[in-house]
Design a protein around this motif. Structure first.
Motif, PDB file in Angstrom:
ATOM      1  N   GLU A 177       3.188   1.691  -2.456  1.00 30.15           N
ATOM      2  CA  GLU A 177       2.450   1.862  -1.193  1.00 30.15           C
ATOM      3  C   GLU A 177       3.402   1.937   0.004  1.00 30.15           C
ATOM      4  N   LYS A 236       4.050   5.292   1.227  1.00 25.44           N
ATOM      5  CA  LYS A 236       2.950   6.144   1.698  1.00 25.44           C
ATOM      6  C   LYS A 236       3.018   6.156   3.228  1.00 25.44           C
ATOM      7  N   ASP A 270      -2.792  10.839  -2.170  1.00 21.82           N
ATOM      8  CA  ASP A 270      -3.089  10.754  -0.732  1.00 21.82           C
ATOM      9  C   ASP A 270      -2.039  11.511   0.091  1.00 21.82           C
ATOM     10  N   LYS A 323     -10.587  12.560   0.825  1.00 22.45           N
ATOM     11  CA  LYS A 323      -9.839  11.752   1.799  1.00 22.45           C
ATOM     12  C   LYS A 323      -8.376  11.699   1.377  1.00 22.45           C
ATOM     13  N   LYS A 366      -3.567   0.658   7.499  1.00 26.25           N
ATOM     14  CA  LYS A 366      -3.814   1.312   6.212  1.00 26.25           C
ATOM     15  C   LYS A 366      -4.553   2.642   6.424  1.00 26.25           C
ATOM     16  N   THR A 417      -0.340   4.598 -20.482  1.00 23.18           N
ATOM     17  CA  THR A 417       0.992   4.112 -20.073  1.00 23.18           C
ATOM     18  C   THR A 417       0.970   3.311 -18.763  1.00 23.18           C
ATOM     19  N   ASP A 444       5.678  11.047  -8.690  1.00 26.82           N
ATOM     20  CA  ASP A 444       6.579   9.935  -8.345  1.00 26.82           C
ATOM     21  C   ASP A 444       7.537   9.655  -9.498  1.00 26.82           C
ATOM     22  N   ASN A 468       8.219   7.149 -11.488  1.00 31.26           N
ATOM     23  CA  ASN A 468       7.755   6.592 -12.757  1.00 31.26           C
ATOM     24  C   ASN A 468       7.106   7.662 -13.625  1.00 31.26           C
ATOM     25  N   THR A 521      -3.244  10.256 -12.376  1.00 29.52           N
ATOM     26  CA  THR A 521      -2.637   9.666 -13.585  1.00 29.52           C
ATOM     27  C   THR A 521      -2.842   8.152 -13.699  1.00 29.52           C
ATOM     28  N   THR A 522      -3.462   7.523 -12.695  1.00 30.17           N
ATOM     29  CA  THR A 522      -3.796   6.091 -12.826  1.00 30.17           C
ATOM     30  C   THR A 522      -5.316   5.956 -12.940  1.00 30.17           C
ATOM     31  N   PHE A 572      -3.366   9.717 -19.820  1.00 31.71           N
ATOM     32  CA  PHE A 572      -2.367   9.103 -18.921  1.00 31.71           C
ATOM     33  C   PHE A 572      -2.547   7.585 -18.819  1.00 31.71           C
ATOM     34  N   GLY A 621      -2.895   7.117  -6.754  1.00 23.31           N
ATOM     35  CA  GLY A 621      -3.501   7.275  -5.435  1.00 23.31           C
ATOM     36  C   GLY A 621      -2.493   7.515  -4.331  1.00 23.31           C
ATOM     37  N   VAL A 622      -1.311   6.944  -4.460  1.00 20.57           N
ATOM     38  CA  VAL A 622      -0.306   7.135  -3.409  1.00 20.57           C
ATOM     39  C   VAL A 622       0.143   8.592  -3.380  1.00 20.57           C
TER      40      VAL A 622
HETATM   41  N1  LIG Z   1      -8.170   8.815  -0.939  1.00 18.87           N
HETATM   42  C1  LIG Z   1      -9.049   7.958  -1.410  1.00 18.87           C
HETATM   43  O1  LIG Z   1     -10.260   8.201  -1.400  1.00 18.87           O
HETATM   44  C2  LIG Z   1      -8.562   6.661  -1.997  1.00 18.87           C
HETATM   45  C3  LIG Z   1      -9.455   5.826  -2.707  1.00 18.87           C
HETATM   46  C4  LIG Z   1      -8.959   4.667  -3.307  1.00 18.87           C
HETATM   47  C5  LIG Z   1      -7.610   4.349  -3.174  1.00 18.87           C
HETATM   48  N2  LIG Z   1      -6.787   5.171  -2.452  1.00 18.87           N
HETATM   49  C6  LIG Z   1      -5.367   4.858  -2.317  1.00 18.87           C
HETATM   50  O2  LIG Z   1      -4.770   4.889  -3.608  1.00 18.87           O
HETATM   51  C7  LIG Z   1      -3.614   4.076  -3.578  1.00 18.87           C
HETATM   52  C8  LIG Z   1      -3.579   3.231  -4.825  1.00 18.87           C
HETATM   53  O3  LIG Z   1      -3.563   4.096  -5.934  1.00 18.87           O
HETATM   54  P1  LIG Z   1      -2.951   3.633  -7.338  1.00 18.87           P
HETATM   55  O4  LIG Z   1      -3.539   2.335  -7.694  1.00 18.87           O
HETATM   56  O5  LIG Z   1      -3.090   4.776  -8.246  1.00 18.87           O
HETATM   57  O6  LIG Z   1      -1.438   3.305  -6.968  1.00 18.87           O
HETATM   58  P2  LIG Z   1      -0.068   4.115  -7.160  1.00 18.87           P
HETATM   59  O7  LIG Z   1      -0.228   5.537  -6.863  1.00 18.87           O
HETATM   60  O8  LIG Z   1       0.928   3.337  -6.370  1.00 18.87           O
HETATM   61  O9  LIG Z   1       0.244   3.972  -8.710  1.00 18.87           O
HETATM   62  C9  LIG Z   1       0.454   2.693  -9.251  1.00 18.87           C
HETATM   63  C10 LIG Z   1       1.717   2.656 -10.110  1.00 18.87           C
HETATM   64  O10 LIG Z   1       1.460   3.335 -11.322  1.00 18.87           O
HETATM   65  C11 LIG Z   1       2.532   4.248 -11.615  1.00 18.87           C
HETATM   66  N3  LIG Z   1       1.944   5.300 -12.440  1.00 18.87           N
HETATM   67  C12 LIG Z   1       1.141   6.309 -12.074  1.00 18.87           C
HETATM   68  N4  LIG Z   1       0.677   6.956 -13.152  1.00 18.87           N
HETATM   69  C13 LIG Z   1       1.207   6.344 -14.227  1.00 18.87           C
HETATM   70  C14 LIG Z   1       1.082   6.543 -15.625  1.00 18.87           C
HETATM   71  N5  LIG Z   1       0.267   7.458 -16.146  1.00 18.87           N
HETATM   72  N6  LIG Z   1       1.783   5.724 -16.443  1.00 18.87           N
HETATM   73  C15 LIG Z   1       2.584   4.746 -15.940  1.00 18.87           C
HETATM   74  N7  LIG Z   1       2.722   4.498 -14.625  1.00 18.87           N
HETATM   75  C16 LIG Z   1       2.025   5.293 -13.779  1.00 18.87           C
HETATM   76  C17 LIG Z   1       3.034   4.647 -10.261  1.00 18.87           C
HETATM   77  O11 LIG Z   1       4.348   5.116 -10.331  1.00 18.87           O
HETATM   78  C18 LIG Z   1       2.923   3.332  -9.491  1.00 18.87           C
HETATM   79  O12 LIG Z   1       4.055   2.540  -9.746  1.00 18.87           O
HETATM   80  C19 LIG Z   1      -3.672   3.259  -2.297  1.00 18.87           C
HETATM   81  O13 LIG Z   1      -2.760   3.778  -1.380  1.00 18.87           O
HETATM   82  C20 LIG Z   1      -5.083   3.477  -1.813  1.00 18.87           C
HETATM   83  O14 LIG Z   1      -5.190   3.394  -0.409  1.00 18.87           O
HETATM   84  C21 LIG Z   1      -7.241   6.301  -1.880  1.00 18.87           C
END
Ligand SMILES: NC(=O)c1ccc[n+]([C@@H]2O[C@H](COP(=O)([O-])OP(=O)(O)OC[C@H]3O[C@@H](n4cnc5c(N)ncnc54)[C@H](O)[C@@H]3O)[C@@H](O)[C@H]2O)c1
Length: 357
Positions: free
Chosen positions: A67, A70, A103, A136, A145, A166, A40, A42, A123-124, A163, A99-100
Motif C-alpha cells: 500500500e 500506492k 487501483d 473506482k 486513503k 499462491t 508488482d 511478487n 490476482t488476489t 491465482f 488491488g494496489v
Molecule cells: N477500487 C476499489 O473499488 C477497491 C476496493 C477494495 C479495495 N481496494 C484497494 O485494494 C487494495 C488492497 O488490495 P489487495 O488486498 O489485493 O492488496 P495488494 O494489491 O497489496 O496485494 C497483496 C499482496 O499480495 C501479493 N500478490 C498479489 N497477487 C498474488 C498472487 N496471485 N500470489 C501471491 N502473491 C500475490 C502482492 O504482491 C501483495 O504483496 C487497497 O489499496 C484497497 O484500497 C480498492
C-alpha cells in the motif's frame, strides 16, 4: 466460459476462466494491441512464465508491492516510463495484480492521454471479489486513503481463481473480509453459504472459492449498475470501511485493508446493535465467523482520536457529518449520518481498550 455483464456508462463483461486457455483469444477478439503491462514484483517473480501469454507487450512496469507504493510517485514514474516507450492513444493498459496494482493501473489508464483501454486481471482474493469491478481507482495522498482517483470502467475483467493458490494466508483473509461484507449487508443466503462452508473456505477448496468470487462480483456488479458513481445504494459497500479506513490511516497503513475492514465491520455492527437495529444474535454470527477465520479484531497502539481525525478527513465525510452503514439484519443495511461524534468516539474508546466484545 462463465461471464457477468456489467451495465454502467460503459457496458463490459467479467470473464471467469483460465489465463492460459482463454486470455489471448479475448485480447485478439477485443483488438487489444500495444499492451503496457503493470504488475508488482511478487507477481512477476511467481508468474513471469505467464507473461508469454501477452503478445505484443510494449512496456512492462513492475511496482514494488504494498500500500505504501500506492502513491503519486509510482503514478508519475509510470507516466515517465510510458512516454519513454512512446505509448500513445492506441496503447492498452493491462493490470495483473491485486488491488494496489489495479487501483494504480486504472488511474493511469484513465488519465494518460485522457484515457486508454484498460483490462483488469485481478490476482488476489480482494481484487477478484471486489476491487477489479466497479471502476473506482486511485491512490493515497498526504495520509488520505484513495483521496485522488477517478471512475473508469475497463474493456473487460478476467478472473482466474488459480491465482488464489499462491496468495498468503493474510491476503486470503483480507479478501474474505470483503466477501463476508457482501453477505452481511446484502444477501443473507450468501452469508449462510459462507457460514455453512467455512471449513472448505479455510482449506481453499476450489469450487467454494469459485462460488464465493462469482457471487461477490454478481452482488457488486448489480449494485454498481444501480449506482455507478456512489451517490446512493453503492455506499452500502462502505460497510466496515468508514471506521476501517480510519484504522488504516491511523496506523499509517501498516494494518492491511481487509484486516481494518473486518474490525470496522464489527465496530459498525456494534454501533448498530447499540442503536437497536441489529440483534445480539446477528452481531454474534458476524463475530463468530470473523473469529473462525482468525482475523484480528483488535490492534495494539490504537488511538481513538487519530481514528476519529482520519474519519473526519475521509472523503466520505458529508459536510460535518460522517456517513455510516449500519446493518439492520443479516442481508440488509441502512445509510445514516445521524450518529453523533460522541457516540462513535465512546465506542472507539472501548474498542481501543479492547473491551467491546
Ligand atoms: N477500487 C476499489 O473499488 C477497491 C476496493 C477494495 C479495495 N481496494 C484497494 O485494494 C487494495 C488492497 O488490495 P489487495 O488486498 O489485493 O492488496 P495488494 O494489491 O497489496 O496485494 C497483496 C499482496 O499480495 C501479493 N500478490 C498479489 N497477487 C498474488 C498472487 N496471485 N500470489 C501471491 N502473491 C500475490 C502482492 O504482491 C501483495 O504483496 C487497497 O489499496 C484497497 O484500497 C480498492
Amino acid at each position: 466460459m462463465e461471464e457477468i455483464n456489467v451495465h454502467t456508462s460503459k457496458n463490459y463483461k467479467i470473464f471467469f476462466s483460465n489465463v492460459r486457455d482463454k486470455l489471448q483469444n479475448l485480447i485478439d477478439e477485443y483488438g487489444i494491441k500495444d499492451i503496457y503491462l503493470i504488475t508488482d514484483k511478487n507477481i512477476y517473480n511467481l508468474y513471469a512464465n505467464e507473461f508469454s501469454y501477452f503478445k505484443g507487450i510494449k512496456g512492462l512496469y513492475i511496482i514494488n508491492p504494498g500500500e505504501e507504493n500506492k502513491n503519486k510517485d509510482t503514478v508519475f514514474d509510470i507516466y515517465n516510463d510510458m512516454l519513454s516507450k512512446d505509448c500513445n492513444r492506441k496503447t492498452s493498459i493491462v493490470s495483473l495484480g491485486g488491488g494496489v496494482v489495479g487501483d494504480i493501473a486504472g488511474f493511469v489508464a484513465s488519465t494518460f492521454m485522457r484515457g486508454l483501454k484498460f483490462i483488469n486481471i485481478p490476482t488476489t482474493l480482494m481484487a477478484q471479489c471486489d476491487s477489479s469491478v466497479g471502476g473506482k481507482n486511485g491512490f493515497d495522498f498526504n495520509g488520505y486513503k484513495n483521496i485522488i482517483g477517478t471512475f473508469y470502467q475497463p474493456e473487460f475483467v478476467f478472473v482466474d481463481t488459480n491465482f488464489i493458490h499462491t496468495i498468503s494466508c493474510q491476503d486470503y483473509k483480507n479478501g474474505l473480509a470483503e466477501i463476508i461484507k457482501y453477505g452481511f449487508i446484502y444477501d443473507d443466503t450468501f452469508f449462510d453459504y459462507i457460514d455453512a462452508n467455512k471449513e472448505q473456505i479455510k482449506k481453499r477448496n476450489e469450487d467454494v472459492i469459485n462460488t464465493m468470487v462469482y457471487r461477490s462480483l454478481k452482488i457488486k456488479s448489480d449494485i454498481v449498475c444501480m449506482d455507478e458513481h456512489d451517490n446512493g445504494i453503492r455506499q452500502i459497500l462502505n460497510f466496515g470501511h468508514t471506521i476501517g479506513h480510519g484504522i488504516e490511516s491511523a496506523s499509517n497503513f501498516s494494518i492491511k485493508h481487509g484486516e481494518a475492514v473486518a474490525a470496522g465491520m464489527l465496530i459498525e455492527s456494534y454501533l448498530s446493535l447499540k442503536c437497536s437495529l441489529l440483534s445480539t444474535h446477528e452481531f454474534k454470527r458476524l463475530l463468530d465467523i470473523i473469529n473462525y477465520f482468525e482475523m484480528p479484531t483488535y490492534f495494539d497502539d490504537m488511538n481513538e482520536k487519530s481514528i476519529m481525525k482520519s474519519m473526519l478527513k475521509d472523503k466520505k465525510r458529508n459536510d460535518s457529518k460522517i456517513n455510516f452503514i449500519l446493518p439492520e439484519r443479516i442481508g440488509s443495511a441502512i445509510i445514516t449520518d445521524k450518529l453523533s461524534q460522541n457516540t462513535v468516539e465512546d465506542i472507539l474508546i472501548k474498542w481501543v481498550g479492547k473491551k467491546l466484545w
